[in-house]
Design an enzyme around this catalytic site. Structure first.
Site, PDB file in Angstrom:
ATOM      1  N   PHE A 184       0.991  -1.177  -0.021  1.00 35.99           N
ATOM      2  CA  PHE A 184      -0.002  -0.087  -0.111  1.00 35.99           C
ATOM      3  C   PHE A 184       0.895   1.179   0.088  1.00 35.99           C
ATOM      4  O   PHE A 184       1.839   1.232   0.494  1.00 35.99           O
ATOM      5  CB  PHE A 184      -0.841  -0.160   1.220  1.00 35.99           C
ATOM      6  CG  PHE A 184      -2.053   0.969   1.347  1.00 35.99           C
ATOM      7  CD1 PHE A 184      -3.066   1.037   0.349  1.00 35.99           C
ATOM      8  CD2 PHE A 184      -1.921   2.104   1.873  1.00 35.99           C
ATOM      9  CE1 PHE A 184      -4.031   1.863   0.483  1.00 35.99           C
ATOM     10  CE2 PHE A 184      -2.746   3.088   1.878  1.00 35.99           C
ATOM     11  CZ  PHE A 184      -3.919   2.929   1.318  1.00 35.99           C
ATOM     12  N   ASP A 215       2.777  -5.946   8.263  1.00 35.18           N
ATOM     13  CA  ASP A 215       1.531  -5.235   8.228  1.00 35.18           C
ATOM     14  C   ASP A 215       0.329  -5.903   7.982  1.00 35.18           C
ATOM     15  O   ASP A 215       0.145  -6.743   7.180  1.00 35.18           O
ATOM     16  CB  ASP A 215       1.590  -4.084   7.071  1.00 35.18           C
ATOM     17  CG  ASP A 215       0.389  -3.239   6.768  1.00 35.18           C
ATOM     18  OD1 ASP A 215      -0.767  -3.417   7.460  1.00 35.18           O
ATOM     19  OD2 ASP A 215       0.462  -2.039   6.262  1.00 35.18           O
ATOM     20  N   LYS A 257     -11.181  -2.224   9.416  1.00 34.52           N
ATOM     21  CA  LYS A 257     -11.493  -3.054   8.242  1.00 34.52           C
ATOM     22  C   LYS A 257     -12.189  -4.340   8.950  1.00 34.52           C
ATOM     23  O   LYS A 257     -13.352  -4.381   9.292  1.00 34.52           O
ATOM     24  CB  LYS A 257     -10.155  -3.571   7.413  1.00 34.52           C
ATOM     25  CG  LYS A 257      -9.599  -2.349   6.882  1.00 34.52           C
ATOM     26  CD  LYS A 257      -8.422  -2.860   5.799  1.00 34.52           C
ATOM     27  CE  LYS A 257      -7.691  -1.686   5.446  1.00 34.52           C
ATOM     28  NZ  LYS A 257      -8.222  -0.766   4.667  1.00 34.52           N
ATOM     29  N   ARG A 290     -13.202  -4.894  -6.241  1.00 36.31           N
ATOM     30  CA  ARG A 290     -12.777  -5.727  -5.334  1.00 36.31           C
ATOM     31  C   ARG A 290     -13.817  -6.075  -4.284  1.00 36.31           C
ATOM     32  O   ARG A 290     -14.588  -5.300  -4.382  1.00 36.31           O
ATOM     33  CB  ARG A 290     -11.835  -4.813  -4.288  1.00 36.31           C
ATOM     34  CG  ARG A 290     -10.399  -4.726  -4.829  1.00 36.31           C
ATOM     35  CD  ARG A 290      -9.521  -4.010  -3.627  1.00 36.31           C
ATOM     36  NE  ARG A 290     -10.116  -3.224  -2.679  1.00 36.31           N
ATOM     37  CZ  ARG A 290      -9.524  -2.909  -1.750  1.00 36.31           C
ATOM     38  NH1 ARG A 290      -8.598  -3.390  -1.334  1.00 36.31           N
ATOM     39  NH2 ARG A 290     -10.110  -2.108  -0.851  1.00 36.31           N
TER      40      ARG A 290
END
Length: 410
Positions: free
Chosen positions: A142, A211, A237, A385
């Site tokens: 990311f 991560d 998330k 996604r």
């Protein structure tokens, strides 16, 4: 009616019936009741923002009206505000395979990546001396992780070596200080080999920083068992903490005594209220704290974690794989051949909890999906996604999403 239409209707009926059966057999199915979701909505964007746990609004209202409104500053002690970062860290710990006392909650993921990388560089410098001057970074990471890594490298005198995760073992050596990797790729959903790569990093004498933003709460991580040195992750998330909810930092117990945070704030001081001019770090994971905790977001996160009561992360992983397998089967049945391409690995060992499809006019297709009650997300230039959060996504959701996608592309 043509034979093709008859076959299509039969396929749809068969998949719909299978979805009903799978949902009826799903031991985690009732967990959806723990969330507030609009009726009729298929929500497949939990890999960007998790759904609202039903207990959060009441908890936040109490924090605002009673703890803040009535108790005021007394709540730092009487309501446990002061100890929230470590207390909530201990609630996250079982979800990422960590023993208590190794996770502190606070700040953003980016800030915690910075702490972890600079802290890792200082740990290596203190133990291995000069010579280790390379910071290996996931080239597909990311973007923010890459930006932070570059800044941390400039500050610590390291050189960034950017490679894809599968190439990491080939670049490790006596100059490697630390390695920053994503457990799952944010775009494709590819799951990387945390145990194997961590072992390779350690064999080279370096430290492994992971991560966990796209895996914590979706699958077993096992930080302690795999010997991970430091890790970071967000909570909005798969952990459903809410927009902008605080992230967390994991510092393995064996490194805590020597961990030297680049952001030594007053709340990580051994005696924070002594207000001394010299900094003396607190013991344990507390030294990962910086400033005053964001109490409203922090306690909303704590309430959100109650949905995990009695839930096995292994059962969540099993359902995740079953859901994504079924979704791919439905996509193949409903979407005309050649219209989309799956860029997520089919192998279970290489798949996180999302499916990424490459297709034409992806941005427009996602807008139409959302308009029809199926929420995923679009990533430039051509990726759709779909995130599968097993706590509230069912097999009928997967079937409907694929069927709607087929109607749009048909």
């Amino acid at each position: 009616m043509s034979e093709t239409s008859v076959n299509a209707e039969a396929t749809a009926a068969s998949l719909s019936i299978r979805a009903e059966v799978l949902d009826a057999e799903d031991a985690l199915g009732k967990l959806r009741e723990r969330f507030t979701l609009p009726d009729g909505l298929v929500y497949l964007d939990g890999n960007s923002l998790g759904a609202l746990p039903a207990g959060v609004p009441g908890r936040v209202a109490d924090v605002v009206s009673r703890e803040w409104g009535e108790l005021l500053i007394r709540s730092w002690d009487e309501s446990g505000w002061w100890t929230a970062p470590e207390r909530i860290g201990d609630r996250i710990a079982p979800l990422v395979g960590a023993a208590p006392g190794q996770i502190v909650v606070g700040d953003s993921t980016s800030v915690n990546v910075f702490k972890a990388l600079v802290g890792a560089a200082r740990l290596v410098e203190a133990s291995a001396g000069a010579g280790r001057d390379e910071l290996v970074v996931d080239a597909t990471t990311f973007p923010t992780d890459g930006y932070i890594a570059a800044s941390a490298a400039r500050m610590t005198g390291l050189k960034v070596v950017a490679v894809e995760p599968g190439e990491v073992p080939s670049v490790l050596g006596p100059r490697t200080a630390a390695v920053l990797l994503n457990h799952a790729d944010y775009l494709s959903g590819r799951l990387h080999d945390l145990p194997g790569l961590t072992a390779a990093v350690h064999a080279a004498g370096a430290l492994a920083v992971w991560d966990l933003c796209h895996t914590a709460g979706a699958l077993p991580v096992e930080l302690d068992a795999n010997g991970v040195d430091l890790a970071v992750g967000c909570t909005y998330k798969y952990l459903n903490g809410g927009p902008g909810s605080p992230a967390y930092l994991y510092v393995a117990r064996r490194h805590q005594e020597a961990f030297d945070s680049p952001l030594p704030g007053w709340t990580s001081h051994a005696e924070p209220f002594a207000m001394t001019p010299d900094y003396v770090p607190a013991q344990g994971a507390v030294r990962g704290r910086v400033g005053t905790p964001d109490i409203l977001s922090m306690l909303a996160l704590e309430a959100s974690l109650e949905v995990w009561e009695g839930v096995s992360i292994e059962a969540v992983r099993a359902k995740s794989l079953a859901l994504t397998d079924f979704f791919l089967e439905c996509v193949e049945a409903y979407v005309p051949a050649g219209r989309v391409e799956c860029v997520t690995p089919r192998a279970h060992a290489e798949r996180g909890s999302q499916i990424a499809l490459r297709g034409g006019n992806a941005a427009g297709v996602m807008r139409e999906l959302v308009a029809r009650g199926v929420v995923g997300d679009f990533r430039h230039p051509d990726v759709l996604r779909f995130g599968f959060t097993p706590l509230y996504v069912g097999f009928a959701d997967a079937e409907r999403a694929a069927r709607t996608l087929g109607h749009i592309y048909g």
